[in-house]
Design a protein around this motif. Structure first.
Motif, PDB file in Angstrom:
ATOM      1  N   ASP A   1      -1.635   3.984  -0.440  1.00 38.20           N
ATOM      2  CA  ASP A   1      -2.110   3.329   0.779  1.00 38.20           C
ATOM      3  C   ASP A   1      -1.384   2.009   1.011  1.00 38.20           C
ATOM      4  O   ASP A   1      -1.063   1.660   2.149  1.00 38.20           O
ATOM      5  N   GLN A   2      -1.076   1.273  -0.045  1.00 38.63           N
ATOM      6  CA  GLN A   2      -0.303   0.035   0.086  1.00 38.63           C
ATOM      7  C   GLN A   2       1.133   0.340   0.516  1.00 38.63           C
ATOM      8  O   GLN A   2       1.714  -0.380   1.328  1.00 38.63           O
ATOM      9  N   GLN A   3       1.690   1.405  -0.041  1.00 42.40           N
ATOM     10  CA  GLN A   3       3.045   1.820   0.324  1.00 42.40           C
ATOM     11  C   GLN A   3       3.107   2.096   1.837  1.00 42.40           C
ATOM     12  O   GLN A   3       4.009   1.641   2.526  1.00 42.40           O
ATOM     13  N   LEU A   4       2.124   2.828   2.333  1.00 41.15           N
ATOM     14  CA  LEU A   4       2.088   3.164   3.757  1.00 41.15           C
ATOM     15  C   LEU A   4       1.923   1.915   4.627  1.00 41.15           C
ATOM     16  O   LEU A   4       2.556   1.813   5.692  1.00 41.15           O
ATOM     17  N   MET A   5       1.108   0.963   4.185  1.00 41.17           N
ATOM     18  CA  MET A   5       0.922  -0.280   4.949  1.00 41.17           C
ATOM     19  C   MET A   5       2.219  -1.083   5.017  1.00 41.17           C
ATOM     20  O   MET A   5       2.554  -1.646   6.053  1.00 41.17           O
ATOM     21  N   LEU A   6       2.964  -1.135   3.897  1.00 38.45           N
ATOM     22  CA  LEU A   6       4.226  -1.875   3.887  1.00 38.45           C
ATOM     23  C   LEU A   6       5.266  -1.214   4.791  1.00 38.45           C
ATOM     24  O   LEU A   6       6.040  -1.901   5.460  1.00 38.45           O
TER      25      LEU A   6
END
Length: 170
Positions: free
Chosen positions: A31-36
């Motif tokens: 989810d952090q990867q997608l936000m970045l």
């Protein structure tokens, strides 16, 4: 023919290869990867070989160099020079590149380091620890390698400081 296709959509194939290629402690939560990616800070390239999914690259454009955070070739596309082709395309596009590799203590790590050395990458000699992506894991001992850095950004401390600031928020 290898093509690198910029995208802001991480497909299920990319997610699956990301989770297969990197142990949990070496990858950011999805989810952090997608936000970045959505924020534009983290760049994603979909690697295609003759119109077939062949892998991905997650990378950052930082002041003075680009940082390849995660790079994986799909097992079905390995062995035919795809990785070399991808790195040559990346170098032509980005110029100076920094990446992290595991210490040379396993056969796989030794092969990976040799791959980058054959492409002209050089390891910094200073010890380096990647900040942990998760609170339950300690910082991860890795090595930094670089190719094509200008003299102003070629110092270990400069590279480490920029990675910690922009990539790891430390």
């Amino acid at each position: 023919m290898i093509r690198l296709i910029p995208t802001t959509i991480a497909s299920e194939a990319i997610k699956n290869l990301y989770e297969e290629a990197f142990p949990e402690e070496e990858r950011r939560p999805w989810d952090q990867q997608l936000m970045l990616i959505a924020s534009g800070k983290l760049q994603l390239l979909h690697i295609v070989n003759d119109d077939t999914f062949a892998g991905f690259i997650f990378f950052w454009r930082l002041p003075g160099f680009s940082f390849i955070e995660h790079f994986a070739i799909h097992p079905g596309a390995r062995g035919g020079g795809a990785g070399t082709q991808v790195m040559l395309l990346m170098e032509a596009e980005l110029g100076g590149i920094v990446l992290e590799v595991e210490p040379p203590v396993t056969e796989q790590a030794i092969r990976r380091i040799g791959f980058y050395e054959r492409l002209g990458y050089q390891a910094f000699t200073e010890p380096y620890h990647q900040p942990s992506y998760y609170p339950q894991y300690p910082p991860l001992e890795l090595r930094l390698m670089q190719k094509g850095l200008s003299s102003g950004t070629a110092t270990f401390q400069t590279v480490k400081d920029r990675l910690y600031k922009y990539v790891y928020n430390k």
